[in-house]
Scaffold this motif. Sequence first.
Motif, PDB file in Angstrom:
ATOM      1  N   THR A  12      -4.500  10.253   3.018  1.00 34.50           N
ATOM      2  CA  THR A  12      -5.210   9.720   2.039  1.00 34.50           C
ATOM      3  C   THR A  12      -4.288   8.473   0.733  1.00 34.50           C
ATOM      4  OG1 THR A  12      -6.386  11.892   1.747  1.00 34.50           O
ATOM      5  CG2 THR A  12      -6.828  10.236   0.421  1.00 34.50           C
ATOM      6  N   TRP A  13      -5.585   7.169   2.069  1.00 32.83           N
ATOM      7  CA  TRP A  13      -4.962   6.161   1.316  1.00 32.83           C
ATOM      8  C   TRP A  13      -5.514   5.673   0.020  1.00 32.83           C
ATOM      9  CZ3 TRP A  13      -0.660   4.670   3.032  1.00 32.83           C
ATOM     10  CH2 TRP A  13      -0.321   4.760   4.444  1.00 32.83           C
ATOM     11  N   PRO A  14      -5.348   4.798  -0.618  1.00 30.88           N
ATOM     12  CA  PRO A  14      -6.226   4.290  -2.006  1.00 30.88           C
ATOM     13  C   PRO A  14      -7.315   3.562  -1.799  1.00 30.88           C
ATOM     14  CG  PRO A  14      -3.894   3.359  -2.045  1.00 30.88           C
ATOM     15  CD  PRO A  14      -4.663   4.098  -0.652  1.00 30.88           C
ATOM     16  N   ASP A  15      -7.765   3.342  -0.643  1.00 28.59           N
ATOM     17  CA  ASP A  15      -9.232   2.795  -0.111  1.00 28.59           C
ATOM     18  C   ASP A  15     -10.211   4.329  -0.012  1.00 28.59           C
ATOM     19  OD1 ASP A  15      -8.290   3.601   2.121  1.00 28.59           O
ATOM     20  OD2 ASP A  15      -8.804   2.077   2.900  1.00 28.59           O
ATOM     21  N   ILE A  19       1.007  -0.976  -0.151  1.00 24.11           N
ATOM     22  CA  ILE A  19       0.130  -0.159   0.146  1.00 24.11           C
ATOM     23  C   ILE A  19       0.686   1.102  -0.092  1.00 24.11           C
ATOM     24  CG2 ILE A  19      -0.196   0.697   2.524  1.00 24.11           C
ATOM     25  CD1 ILE A  19      -3.416   0.862   1.828  1.00 24.11           C
ATOM     26  N   GLU A  20       0.932   1.910  -0.912  1.00 22.64           N
ATOM     27  CA  GLU A  20       0.714   3.257  -0.627  1.00 22.64           C
ATOM     28  C   GLU A  20       0.385   5.008  -0.684  1.00 22.64           C
ATOM     29  OE1 GLU A  20       4.363   4.259  -4.268  1.00 22.64           O
ATOM     30  OE2 GLU A  20       3.287   1.850  -5.322  1.00 22.64           O
ATOM     31  N   GLU A  41      -1.739   7.805  -1.450  1.00 21.37           N
ATOM     32  CA  GLU A  41      -2.410   8.789  -2.356  1.00 21.37           C
ATOM     33  C   GLU A  41      -1.308  10.850  -1.895  1.00 21.37           C
ATOM     34  OE1 GLU A  41      -6.000   8.441  -3.598  1.00 21.37           O
ATOM     35  OE2 GLU A  41      -5.387   6.907  -4.778  1.00 21.37           O
TER      36      GLU A  41
END
Length: 527
Positions: A498-501, A482-483, A485
Amino acid sequence: MRILQAPTAACVYAAVATSKPQSPGVKFVERQFGGINKNSLPFSTKRRRLLQLHTPISASSSSLEAEAASILTREAEDDVLKALAQIIDPDFGTDIVSCGFVKDLVVDDVSGEVSFRLELTTPACPVKDMFEKQANEVVAALPWVQNVKVTMSAQPAKQMYSAQLPAGLQTISNIIAVSSCKGGVGKSTVAVNLAYTLAGMGARVGIFDADVYGPSLPTMVSPENRLLEMNPEKKTIIPTEYLGVKMVSFGFAGQGRAIMRGPMVSGVINQLLTTTEWGELDYLVIDMPPGTGDIQLTLCQVVPLTAAVIVTTPQKLAFIDVAKGVRMFSKLKVPCVAVVENMCHFDADGKRFYPFGRGSGSQVVEQFGIPHLFDLPIRPTLSASGDSGMPEVVADPQGEVSEIFQNLGVCVVQQCAKIRQQVSTAVMYDKSIKAIKVKVPDSDDEFLLHPATVRRNDRSAQSVDEWTGEQKLQFGDIPEDIEPEEIRPMGNYAVSITWPDGFSQIAPYDQLQSMERLVDVPQPILA
């Protein structure tokens, strides 16, 4: 001729790390110059030699010449940036190129003309004249340069975390609280004179009088329009203005002093501050009310304070109350950058007298580690100016008091710039090593975190049951690759990730410091 933005550190790193074979244009330049020491030739001579040595007879050779000319232009641009990199910002300890100050660089290597813009963090920068002089000198010293044009500018006024703020506060760069937590020590005098000092340094400034029970601003300034106006369409407040400084006070609302309970006062302050059309401001000075209660806490939580200036007097009683205020700011992660000790002394018959004793200000500095102390003398003119509606720094700009406020203004500008720089770079994602870099402000602690570790340590209600403390977010729910954003500062105490999900995680610095750290630093992934 072409326009070039100064390269960021990431661009420089990518240019160094990425190895590419030489282009035909590079080889063309080398063939044409042979064994000539290229660095010893002016760029105009190099270009002329190219034209003499090579006559294009085809589209291919013409494109080679164009690329070779472009290479010479890039060499000229690199020379200018290397020269400018000799100039060090005294506040950041970094050269002005790495700071990103150099903008709109235009180089004409045929005529030897160079132009660029230095975009500083604030128009009130105390070293802007020095920067302009040094930039002219170091670029003009290049052997091929004939003319240098330097334009000075400042970054647009904007909060680093404007998305989370009311519209009225989104275009204010720095918000300064002037506080004493005790009445009658000269806090309003310091706030007003500091604001007009910053305005005199070239900044766009506003003052907010947060004391609803006893507003001082209507007495200390004399605006032509002494009543706040409403914008009926936007339902916002239009601030009044005096000598170029915008101002809002409950005393300008036509109500005099408030007679109301605490919760109502907090609502009034919130409305006055957040619904005002402040416009673009470099500094908003808030004259805080005395105390450390609900009103003060509301202000500190609603407004992203950049820093605080503490006002005290020499008496021990003042120190006791001021100490409570400093602890409040410390708990709310608001840096206190200066202490002003008012009514310190007066001079008579060639001697200096200390009628109220000595040591309260220095005691605050020593006990709480606040870096700067300023002593204000007892001056009848300073008191009279507060009653006359004309700030002392405006009435007597060359006087002793004005000099002290000038030094205070320089201190505030420098410290705010440092704080913004530290906060903006405190937590960053390095994509080349796939790790989150953390450098907590006012700390030497610098470390790396794995993104998955940060995401798994979320303590919000979405991840942990608020009633039972049971962990709802399981280890396996978060993929190892996970990276983030986006990472944005949240005041001086945390970042929003802020995360990809789509999840937005609030990560306080204290929590980040307690997480498991990366010991084996990953190798950079080259593009």
